[in-house]
Scaffold this active site. Structure first.
Site, PDB file in Angstrom:
ATOM      1  N   SER A  96      39.931 -18.499   7.942  1.00  0.00           N
ATOM      2  CA  SER A  96      39.422 -18.950   9.243  1.00  0.00           C
ATOM      3  C   SER A  96      40.434 -18.547  10.305  1.00  0.00           C
ATOM      4  CB  SER A  96      39.231 -20.470   9.244  1.00  0.00           C
ATOM      5  OG  SER A  96      38.237 -20.842   8.314  1.00  0.00           O
ATOM      6  N   LYS A 171      32.258 -20.312  12.320  1.00  0.00           N
ATOM      7  CA  LYS A 171      33.228 -21.267  11.781  1.00  0.00           C
ATOM      8  C   LYS A 171      33.829 -22.106  12.900  1.00  0.00           C
ATOM      9  CE  LYS A 171      35.715 -23.349   8.673  1.00  0.00           C
ATOM     10  NZ  LYS A 171      36.629 -22.718   7.708  1.00  0.00           N
ATOM     11  N   LYS A 239      44.628 -26.239  13.097  1.00  0.00           N
ATOM     12  CA  LYS A 239      44.748 -24.806  13.373  1.00  0.00           C
ATOM     13  C   LYS A 239      43.399 -24.237  13.799  1.00  0.00           C
ATOM     14  CE  LYS A 239      43.985 -22.051  10.271  1.00  0.00           C
ATOM     15  NZ  LYS A 239      42.820 -21.271   9.774  1.00  0.00           N
TER      16      LYS A 239
END
Length: 298
Positions: A96, A171, A239
């Protein structure tokens, strides 16, 4: 099919395991080499570097922590997979990372006649182990069709969203959505408990209605028990939220819930809870409500 898997973390190791069980010829490589050993026992080959791992591979699948790590394992000028990949091979990145960086990486590989599919996943460590991940893909139709048989081994739902980078955008949207859902569930259960209702019965009741969700079914028990074993690390979700917030700023989209959750996760990480499952957002609500540590007792 010869596949190299780069990254033997919480997600990458079970992905490699499922590929081995499906009969693929798998080579594994990880920065901490000891993490390759359990895969070797299952039949995988080991490689010293990503470049060495890629040398005989038809497909390289990477799953590492962040954009810088993807750049290191794929594009390092000495050890990156790009130095070993053959003409016409394919990279599938399940990490990701930044959509913009993803597009840049894909261009670099395209210049070498190597296909590229960004394929970030959702479903946590449970999904990686069971091979039931949801996989969001970006890439050309041709590259996606080549990647799809591999992705169907590690995932239960594989969707091409659009061109390269669109998997990462999906995502981003996923991480924004789950941030709000985790936070709302933590608030709801703490409120129910402090107001005098049996929170376990509340979960049972609302799970059958509009509030029902995977998160309620699979993470409410962690919040009720004040116990957060690893499913998806808080620091990794933070993150991902950073990428989401950068993307939102780029396109002038207000994301107030994601912004609040990011601030709360910063506090949890500062307190040493970054490697717990992100259901530990309940810590913030419970502490604010004066709920003692430990299970919520009716």
């Amino acid at each position: 099919m010869k596949i190299s898997v780069l990254g033997m973390g919480t997600m990458g190791a079970p992905m490699a395991t499922n590929l081995i069980k499906a009969g693929c010829e798998v080579t594994v490589q990880n920065r901490t080499r000891s993490r390759e050993e359990p895969l070797e026992k299952l039949g995988a080959q080991r490689a010293e570097t990503p470049a060495a791992a890629a040398a005989d591979a038809e497909i390289v699948l990477s799953c590492v922590s962040d954009t810088a790590d993807v750049e290191r394992v794929l594009l390092d000028q000495d050890t990156g997979a790009i130095n070993g990949l053959k003409d016409g091979s394919l990279v599938i990145d399940c990490s990701s990372i930044s959509p913009e960086s993803t597009r840049q990486f894909a261009e670099t590989f395209r210049a070498k006649n190597v296909g590229y599919v960004d394929a970030p996943v959702s479903g946590g460590s449970e999904g990686a182990i069971k091979g039931t991940l949801t996989i969001m893909c970006g890439g050309t139709e041709e590259d996606f069709l080549r990647a799809e048989p591999v992705l169907e081994i590690i995932g239960a739902k594989v969707t091409r969203i659009g061109p390269v980078g669109c998997g990462q955008i999906a995502k981003v949207a996923n991480q924004v959505a789950i941030a709000g859902t985790f936070m709302a569930l933590a608030e709801a259960l703490t409120l129910a408990y402090r107001a005098g209702a049996n929170p376990e019965r509340v979960v049972e009741a609302i799970g059958g209605g509009v509030a029902g969700s995977w998160i309620l079914n699979n993470r409410s028990d962690k919040m009720l028990n004040d116990d957060y074993p690893l499913g998806f690390r808080t620091r990794l979700h933070r993150k991902d939220l950073g990428i989401a917030l950068d993307t939102a700023r780029q396109f002038n989209v207000p994301v107030p819930i994601a912004s609040i959750v990011a601030t709360i996760e910063d506090a949890l990480i500062a307190q040493g809870y970054g490697d717990e499952d992100m259901s530990n957002l309940a810590r913030f609500v419970r502490e604010g409500a004066g709920v003692p540590k430990g299970p919520m007792k009716a």
